[in-house]
Design an enzyme around this catalytic site. Sequence first.
Site, short mmCIF file in Angstrom:
data_model
loop_
_atom_site.label_atom_id
_atom_site.label_comp_id
_atom_site.label_asym_id
_atom_site.label_seq_id
_atom_site.Cartn_x
_atom_site.Cartn_y
_atom_site.Cartn_z
N GLU A 73 0.50 -1.45 0.25
CA GLU A 73 -0.23 -0.40 0.21
C GLU A 73 0.57 1.11 0.07
O GLU A 73 2.26 1.27 -0.01
CB GLU A 73 -0.86 -0.20 1.60
CG GLU A 73 -0.68 -0.01 2.21
CD GLU A 73 -0.87 0.80 3.74
OE1 GLU A 73 -1.43 1.76 3.22
OE2 GLU A 73 -1.25 -0.25 4.29
N LYS A 121 -5.57 -3.29 14.94
CA LYS A 121 -5.06 -1.66 15.50
C LYS A 121 -5.34 -2.11 17.41
O LYS A 121 -6.49 -2.39 17.80
CB LYS A 121 -4.77 -0.33 15.53
CG LYS A 121 -3.84 0.21 14.29
CD LYS A 121 -4.10 1.09 13.90
CE LYS A 121 -2.52 1.75 12.75
NZ LYS A 121 -3.80 0.82 11.59
#
Length: 915
Positions: A191, A333
Amino acid sequence: MDYTKVKERIRKDYGYHLEYRTRWSDNDMYGHMNNSVYYFLYDSIVNNYLIKHCGLRPPTSSQIGLVVHSSSDFFGSVGFPAIIDLCLRVNKLGNSSVVYEIGLFEQGAVEVKAVGQLVHVFVDREANRPVVNGIGEDLRKGIEKLLKSFRTLHISSGYDALHIRANSPFFKISEEIREALHAKRPIIALETAIYTHGFPYPDNIKLSTHLESVVRQQGGIPATIGVLDGIAHIGMIAEDLHKLTSSAGASSTIKVSRRDLSYICGLGIVGRKMHGGTTVAGTAILAYLAGIKVFATGGLGGVHRGAESSMDVSADLTELGRTPIAIVSSGCKSFLDIPRTLEYLETEGVTVATFSDGRGDLVDFPAFWTRDSGVQSPMTLQSEKEAAALIYARSTLSIHSGLLFANPIPEQYSVPKADMDLVIATAIREAEQDGATGKDNTPYILAKIKSLTEGKSISANRALIEANVIRGTRVAIELAKLEQAVIKAPSREMNTFGASNLGAQMSRAHEERIPRPSDGVDIIVAGSLAIDLACDYQHHGSSSMDGPEMATSNPSIILQAFGGVGHNVATAAHLFGGTVRLCSVVADDQDGKAALEFLVSKGMDTSGVKTQGVGTGLRTARYVAINDAKKDLVLAMADMGILEQSSMPFVQTWRAELTRARPKWLAVDANWDPITLRKWITEACKGGARIAFEPVSLAKSSRLFSDPVLNLELLGVFPSHHIEVATPNAQELVGLHEAARRGEYFDRQDWWNVINSMGIPNGGARDRMITLCGRDMVDQGIPQQSIQLLPFSRCVLTKLGPRGVLQVELLASEDSRLNSPITERYILSRSPQGNTGIGGIYMRLHPPAELVADVDIASVNGVGDTFLGILIAGLASEEGTNIEDWVGVAQKGSIMTLKSNEAVHPELGLLRPPA
């Protein structure tokens, strides 16, 4: 057939595939494959399938197929040398008739070159009339398999990368990725939102370059994905990455998820050109559309805490639910709601598995900065091979949801769960107090975590990203192995078709891609296999310098690739259609393993690459090139000790390679120590091979004329010469000449005998040489030095960059060029009558194939190696041709490499041989 529809055909439209390696005799007078050959190929692949998969036995079967119709639509030309993919499907199956369609594709190209149709009517062998009951049961069952495979393929194919890349103005796939997709090499998507919205410039360009290098070190091909000027790029080259990363923080650079693609691409065509860093969701959909199956990132988005009221759910999760791609990340996360995230993924049909790394079957789903989350992973994986098997099964079953492979952060960087929980609680509380919600929530919390951990979260972030990229690349490599194994297993059976010459050729073409230790080859390349680092100087600040300053750090773009002179020459010869084996040495280290994996992924023979044991202290070779702003070489450093200090005995190791290979040509580079180099040359000559010598560098060029104290076998002189052709640049030519002079080679009586027989006037031939190659070159002594080397190397091809290539060749007395009006102008001198064996000197300056502007030069690495590889592949393929016949096409290939970031341009197979 509908002309407009068949023109859009892709390989996936067909269920049965074979290869065919074109022959010189296939060409017509215009260098294109004859029309009759197309029909020969159409008929042959059909009969190949019928014999191998339908039980047809042409001499004895009760039914035979009569061709009642054949046609072909042509969309592009094909010629020798090329490897053709023949693709077959059945469009219609009647009672007695079958309508076949054949697609013809050239390897290295996307678009279909021709589409043919062939109609069989099956009749009784004796009566020559259709049978009442139609096609026999065994025949019909085999044909139905092909018909069903075609239908199944079209039900499940969805978007197709090759179709999109050929037709979408918003979608650009780099040459390297196009070639890798076609060759089924291991590709890993990366990415770019992390570069545009995570790290400032120039930290982001350093990270991007590093991660791509990590992929290449593992043996994979990085496909960094981003948007530039409203166009999605799959596989960003160095200039693209620099342009995108340097725009970080600008208002015209946005984060691009699925929802943003139509916005950023659409506005681009009306003049509002923007750049974009792709998020996990944006990268996933673009990678899938390109045909890339594995994507590595840092962490996945998820369900935010309090999502039951805020509805804040990351688009990453819904993307995984509808896009069939495998993502490797360190979970999601820690500040997200992990249990709800896993529930959401389950609802979306996403397979979630965590690498246990020997910890057993019950492990936690990782929480980004910490290995433990307190939430058990739904599934576990023990290895990358298992992960690859899941991807393959998902694809085969046509399941259109993704896979999430969770890779825990390396243990030494993991933050204890209790410590991280306290940090996150504080960050979330302060975010609520400051009203950081929606799209502002994640950036706020990340910044707060960085502050509360005193920057430790950043180092942990870098470590987990790199670990995920390594893991993802290994998964992609295992997947490529699995897919190739599945493809090759039936191919060996089907390619044994012996009913026609085509079947034998197809079998050979297939088997050449699989290393077979007992096979002979046309070419052995003995030389270095190395890790290449190219450091391209970048202008900075107010500096007006075009090159790096000494004794200080300089800004640059650093690219890593697999190279080495031997590797590059072998690769070029392989891509141009030569049967070649590289003989080299690597260490038993990570670089050596990655290099071998890389060669395998390209279909090259690795049986001649030997591994030096760990106890030797030797490393896989490395080469570092320092280039100026114009990509011209300023300085290079080479660690080739593994070739110079290898303890491998020549007779048992390398002479054995020559004996089993029986090559027509040996291309040897000067990275070997002088003794081994001389043994390569003399032993290959004894076996009847012709020798091409690549001097490598000014310092190493002298190894050809080694000091007599080494007590080596003498280099022979014409007509008992050892070297057929040497390919120095101007500096290396000086080095060769000086080494021969210093070693007293020019004092030998046999050298004088040849020189005196060349027919050069006593007063010299300066004026004639000026006419042939120009005053500047003569003033430099280039033709004169070449002539003095001719007794030892029958031809010297000096590579002169933008000035072209100077060919100086010693002709035998029976050489037809001495009496041809076409070559008369290149004859520098003629041997006096009575001097048997020597005819004269041929001198010709070949102008450059193209003058390349500085802005179009990608890298100078591998340019000269490409030249030599194509040259010997051409000479080996066509006996009786002359060196000058192949210089032009070799120069064209060199230009392709000059414009490519690869050490050797991957599409050299598209080059046409001389007319």
